[in-house]
Design an enzyme around this catalytic site. Sequence first.
Site, PDB file in Angstrom:
ATOM      1  N   ARG A 158       0.728  -1.085  -0.142  1.00 35.02           N
ATOM      2  CA  ARG A 158       0.015  -0.094  -0.049  1.00 35.02           C
ATOM      3  C   ARG A 158       0.859   1.141   0.100  1.00 35.02           C
ATOM      4  O   ARG A 158       2.022   1.120   0.539  1.00 35.02           O
ATOM      5  CB  ARG A 158      -0.887   0.130   1.499  1.00 35.02           C
ATOM      6  CG  ARG A 158      -1.908  -0.766   1.290  1.00 35.02           C
ATOM      7  CD  ARG A 158      -2.478  -1.124   2.706  1.00 35.02           C
ATOM      8  NE  ARG A 158      -1.415  -1.445   3.729  1.00 35.02           N
ATOM      9  CZ  ARG A 158      -1.640  -1.798   4.987  1.00 35.02           C
ATOM     10  NH1 ARG A 158      -2.716  -1.318   5.508  1.00 35.02           N
ATOM     11  NH2 ARG A 158      -0.740  -2.342   5.739  1.00 35.02           N
TER      12      ARG A 158
ATOM     13  N   ASN B 179      -7.721  -6.998  -5.366  1.00 35.11           N
ATOM     14  CA  ASN B 179      -7.985  -5.435  -5.574  1.00 35.11           C
ATOM     15  C   ASN B 179      -9.477  -5.096  -5.952  1.00 35.11           C
ATOM     16  O   ASN B 179      -9.783  -4.032  -5.981  1.00 35.11           O
ATOM     17  CB  ASN B 179      -6.992  -4.763  -6.580  1.00 35.11           C
ATOM     18  CG  ASN B 179      -5.711  -4.609  -5.902  1.00 35.11           C
ATOM     19  OD1 ASN B 179      -5.640  -4.513  -4.690  1.00 35.11           O
ATOM     20  ND2 ASN B 179      -4.904  -3.553  -6.527  1.00 35.11           N
TER      21      ASN B 179
ATOM     22  N   CYS C  61      -4.761   2.119  -7.926  1.00 39.44           N
ATOM     23  CA  CYS C  61      -4.952   0.872  -8.057  1.00 39.44           C
ATOM     24  C   CYS C  61      -6.161   0.414  -8.081  1.00 39.44           C
ATOM     25  O   CYS C  61      -6.649  -0.093  -9.175  1.00 39.44           O
ATOM     26  CB  CYS C  61      -4.123   0.354  -7.019  1.00 39.44           C
ATOM     27  SG  CYS C  61      -2.350   0.622  -6.968  1.00 39.44           S
TER      28      CYS C  61
END
Length: 434
Positions: A158, A212, A264
């Site tokens: 992250r 994700n 992302c």
Amino acid sequence: MLLFRLSMKLVVIGAGYVGLVTAAVFAQFGNSVIVVEIDKNRIRQLSEGKIPFFEPGLEELIKSNVKTERLSITDSYQKAIPQSEIIFLCVGTPTKNGRADLSSIYSSVKSIAENLKNKVTVVIKSTVPPGTNEKVRKVFEKTTKVEIELASVPEFLREGKAIEDTLHPYRVVIGARNKDTIKKLLKLHQKISGKRMVCSPESAQMIKYASNAFLPSKISFANSIARICDNFGINIEEVMKGMGMDKRIGPDFLNAGLGYGGSCFPKDIDALLYLSESVGYDFSILKAVKKTNNDQVDFFVNKIISLCSGSVKGKILVVLGLSFKPNTSDMREARSLYVIHRLQKLGAVVRACDPVAISEAVKVLCKADFYVDPYEALKGADGLVLVTEWDEYKNLDFVKIKKIMKSPIVADGRNIYNREGLEKLGFTYEGIGK
Ligand code: UGA
């Protein structure tokens, strides 16, 4: 006898978040690492010891490894590739027309192939759709006779916690078929904690996309429950706390608020939707996750309008926090962009405040006035709009703020403030589902 040397010669292609963090961590473990970056401006910055973005701890780690010559940066494939044992592909894969754009992957693979001298392992760390390894293999086979082994080791770090996440990930997923490649990669990762998962490259790539997509699904779910809580006067934080106590659910990624942004989640959701469409599957859950996230901005802006008695026209509104989340200067898909754009369209005068992201924010926000000091920004303001929950904003002096603001209004897009405390001081407060 050791099958592989403890320190290896690594090349990392791409000096972005993933590339620089991967390079710095493996250099710190004693490997010799060369980063190849084609952006000359970025190389110049890095050679002056400057990191092109804000990431806690990274600058120090890069500097100390450059000093000991374990880490170097170049724009020359010719210089870096011939001696390498493992090459990490860490280039960007943005979405273009809804699908993952792999042009940087293919152009770097071509440059690698043109400069290969010895057998090498090529590891794709960039987020790519399943099936990419076979396409990459074909590019290699067209360009070189040198034997290559391909693997996929997706990145789960992250921003803002990149080094910690790389050293202590929940898991290291090694997607490879060749036994020696698997052994070599397990060896390379031996100083990194976390579980190990060995699987096919395609599964590894799908694990990344599925992760994700699932994490933002939790966020959108929490935000949907928050919408109901908002109507019934129920506190979403209590609800999510109680829900997260169930181990099968878990407490993370259940913070309701303005929703997710960043480089992302939004792009990987689009790429996964494209992938599912390509096989004729209507991934309706994921479409709803995306819609719910977009709707949160409207929901929040409508709250600000109500707080301002029906119109924000001519009102001075201070947006606290511009980056897509705290501890980064990254403005990609930041919720602040959407909130500010909407408020400006409605005629508000926006003062944009952030502790580190202003140099990035000025590139994408044209009409706002920028502030680093929140108290300066709040002087004479009609409303405080909290968008990114930097620590700097969690313990503001609201007694002082009450005195300097024109109207004591607080719209809290991340639920970091205490309604009762603020109301006692005379503020009008709105959070999201609390
Ligand atoms: C995300 C993943 O968490 C990483 O595992 C992954 O490696 C990375 O994408 C990637 O693919 O490279 P990142 O985008 O850096 O990492 O940020 P997160 O900490 O996951 O936060 C994403 C967004 O979700 C932020 O805008 C944050 O404010 C929001 N969020 C997060 C919420 O709105 N609620 C939450 O409960 C948690």
